[in-house]
Motif scaffolding. Structure first.
Motif, PDB file in Angstrom:
ATOM      1  N   TYR A 235       0.615  -1.514   0.336  1.00 44.26           N
ATOM      2  CA  TYR A 235      -0.181   0.353  -0.035  1.00 44.26           C
ATOM      3  C   TYR A 235       0.719   1.533  -0.186  1.00 44.26           C
ATOM      4  N   VAL A 236       2.181   1.197  -0.139  1.00 48.20           N
ATOM      5  CA  VAL A 236       3.199   2.221  -0.330  1.00 48.20           C
ATOM      6  C   VAL A 236       2.555   3.586  -1.123  1.00 48.20           C
ATOM      7  N   LYS A 237       2.644   3.271  -2.260  1.00 53.62           N
ATOM      8  CA  LYS A 237       2.591   4.213  -2.774  1.00 53.62           C
ATOM      9  C   LYS A 237       0.916   5.285  -2.737  1.00 53.62           C
ATOM     10  N   PRO A 238       0.302   4.449  -2.746  1.00 58.67           N
ATOM     11  CA  PRO A 238      -1.223   5.222  -2.572  1.00 58.67           C
ATOM     12  C   PRO A 238      -1.326   6.216  -1.639  1.00 58.67           C
ATOM     13  N   VAL A 239      -1.288   5.028  -0.061  1.00 59.00           N
ATOM     14  CA  VAL A 239      -1.177   5.720   0.760  1.00 59.00           C
ATOM     15  C   VAL A 239      -0.197   6.865   0.883  1.00 59.00           C
ATOM     16  N   LEU A 323     -11.240   9.517   0.088  1.00 57.86           N
ATOM     17  CA  LEU A 323     -11.352   7.903  -0.841  1.00 57.86           C
ATOM     18  C   LEU A 323     -11.804   8.498  -2.300  1.00 57.86           C
ATOM     19  N   GLU A 324     -11.776   9.440  -3.008  1.00 61.03           N
ATOM     20  CA  GLU A 324     -12.069   9.932  -3.852  1.00 61.03           C
ATOM     21  C   GLU A 324     -10.304   9.891  -4.948  1.00 61.03           C
ATOM     22  N   HIS A 325      -9.214  10.069  -3.764  1.00 61.91           N
ATOM     23  CA  HIS A 325      -7.769  10.571  -4.069  1.00 61.91           C
ATOM     24  C   HIS A 325      -7.331   8.414  -4.063  1.00 61.91           C
ATOM     25  N   LEU A 326      -7.588   7.878  -3.101  1.00 65.48           N
ATOM     26  CA  LEU A 326      -7.462   6.720  -2.964  1.00 65.48           C
ATOM     27  C   LEU A 326      -8.041   5.408  -3.998  1.00 65.48           C
ATOM     28  N   ARG A 327      -9.173   6.062  -4.566  1.00 69.01           N
ATOM     29  CA  ARG A 327      -9.695   5.395  -5.808  1.00 69.01           C
ATOM     30  C   ARG A 327      -9.311   5.302  -7.363  1.00 69.01           C
ATOM     31  N   TYR A 334     -12.884   2.471   0.564  1.00 68.25           N
ATOM     32  CA  TYR A 334     -14.556   2.514   0.974  1.00 68.25           C
ATOM     33  C   TYR A 334     -14.494   2.851   3.154  1.00 68.25           C
ATOM     34  N   ILE A 335     -15.423   3.019   3.350  1.00 69.21           N
ATOM     35  CA  ILE A 335     -15.627   3.573   4.746  1.00 69.21           C
ATOM     36  C   ILE A 335     -16.410   2.536   5.499  1.00 69.21           C
TER      37      ILE A 335
END
Length: 348
Positions: A235-239, A323-327, A334-335
């Motif tokens: 998950y490194v890059k998206p986080v 959420l928008e950025h992660l997607r 999702y929550i």
């Protein structure tokens, strides 16, 4: 005669250790390692230590963050399948996913492989997975060790572990002090079982005696071995990208201990987590494990990630942007709940 050709010992080989096999392993893995080279790497593989010069530009108080882990008994599946090119991804993932929880960017990685017999092609296959994990996390594979341990383990088996070093500016460390009741908890989906709970998985599914390649209806026709060997998601890059867009208040890597142990590790005293059980998207493999083993729901959530590889805490007003950025980064985020006064985790 090259130094490697001159460095051989018939006596050591008779005791079960083939030094020349180690040299061949290094040669075979060099192309994989080359894929991970970043601007901070100062030397190649083969020295007594890996040299790395971190870029400290823009940092006022750089802090090094380290993490170490192994793959555990998931390796048994790799042995049974005779497939060794994915467990290295697991090894990297278990380390780098931990250090990003405090906001650190991975810099470098080292692995350690202990084997009953050094089969150079198999060692290179393992390292190809390690290299792939490093590429996915942006870390450089700066070194490692392969140790032949005849008599300590079967010739066909090995153990794999490693450690990562990352860096974060002290002022940007995520330390949970900003979390308060009413914050939103976002889930990042896992790719499957990841690398935890496999002692239970192996017992419940009797993997040593199962046909691991046969299609399993409950898994949509996928084979059990293929499903269980799916590597841990990195998950490194998206986080890290998210941390540049919104204020991330807390991050939990959901590993052994599941929800009940890991989510509270990112929360301050006096704050607990309320998780909407119906919101959690549970992959079929976990339902299969629960059914075959008659495992209670609480034990499942207290052992496995149940489809949530990482949880992130943000303020309610920033939840939509997160959420928008992660997607947009490829994560189907999702929550799953919110923080609340109290302690621990409550599944509602």
């Amino acid at each position: 005669m090259t130094p490697h050709e001159n460095s051989s010992s018939a006596s050591y080989a008779a005791a079960g250790v083939d030094i020349t096999a180690g040299y061949k392993s290094v040669e075979l893995m060099k192309s994989h390692i080359a894929r991970t080279v970043t601007s901070g790497v100062l030397d190649g593989i083969g020295g007594f230590g890996g040299l790395f010069a971190p870029d400290l530009a823009g940092m006022s108080e750089p802090v090094l963050v380290s993490g170490t882990d192994g793959v555990g008994t998931k390796l048994k599946i790799a042995f049974l399948m005779d497939k060794h090119d994915t467990v290295g991804i697991d090894c990297v993932a278990m380390c780098v996913n931990d250090i990003i929880c405090c906001g650190a960017k991975p810099l470098l990685f080292l692995d350690y492989i202990a084997c009953g017999k050094n089969v150079p092609e198999r060692i290179a296959e393992i390292v190809s997975g390690v290299a792939e994990g490093c590429v996915r996390s942006g870390a450089a594979l700066v070194g490692g060790e392969t140790a032949e341990h005849p008599g300590l383990m079967p010739e066909s088996e090995y153990d794999l572990a490693g450690f990562a070093v990352g860096i974060v500016d002290k002022s940007k460390i995520i330390d949970n002090t900003a979390i308060k009741a009413g914050d939103v908890i976002i889930a990042l989906p896992s790719s499957g079982v990841h690398s935890n709970g496999f002692s239970l998985v192996r017992r419940v599914l009797d993997v040593e005696n199962a046909d691991l390649g046969a299609p399993v209806p409950e898994l949509g026709g996928a084979g059990l071995g293929e499903t269980l060997l799916t590597p841990t998601k990195i998950y490194v890059k998206p986080v890290l990208s998210l941390m540049e867009r919104v204020r991330v208040k807390g991050v939990s890597h959901i590993t052994g201990g599941g929800f009940y142990e890991n989510i509270p590790r990112s929360l301050p005293d006096g704050i607990g987590a309320k998780i909407e059980k119906s919101a959690v998207r549970v992959p079929p493999i976990f339902r299969l494990i629960a059914e075959r083993g008659s495992i209670p729901e609480r034990d499942m959530f207290n052992t496995f990630n149940m489809g949530v590889g990482m949880s992130i805490v943000v303020a309610p007003e920033e939840a939509d942007a997160a959420l928008e950025h992660l997607r947009a980064s490829g994560e189907d985020a999702y929550i799953i709940g919110e923080t609340a006064a109290g302690e621990g985790v409550t599944l509602c």
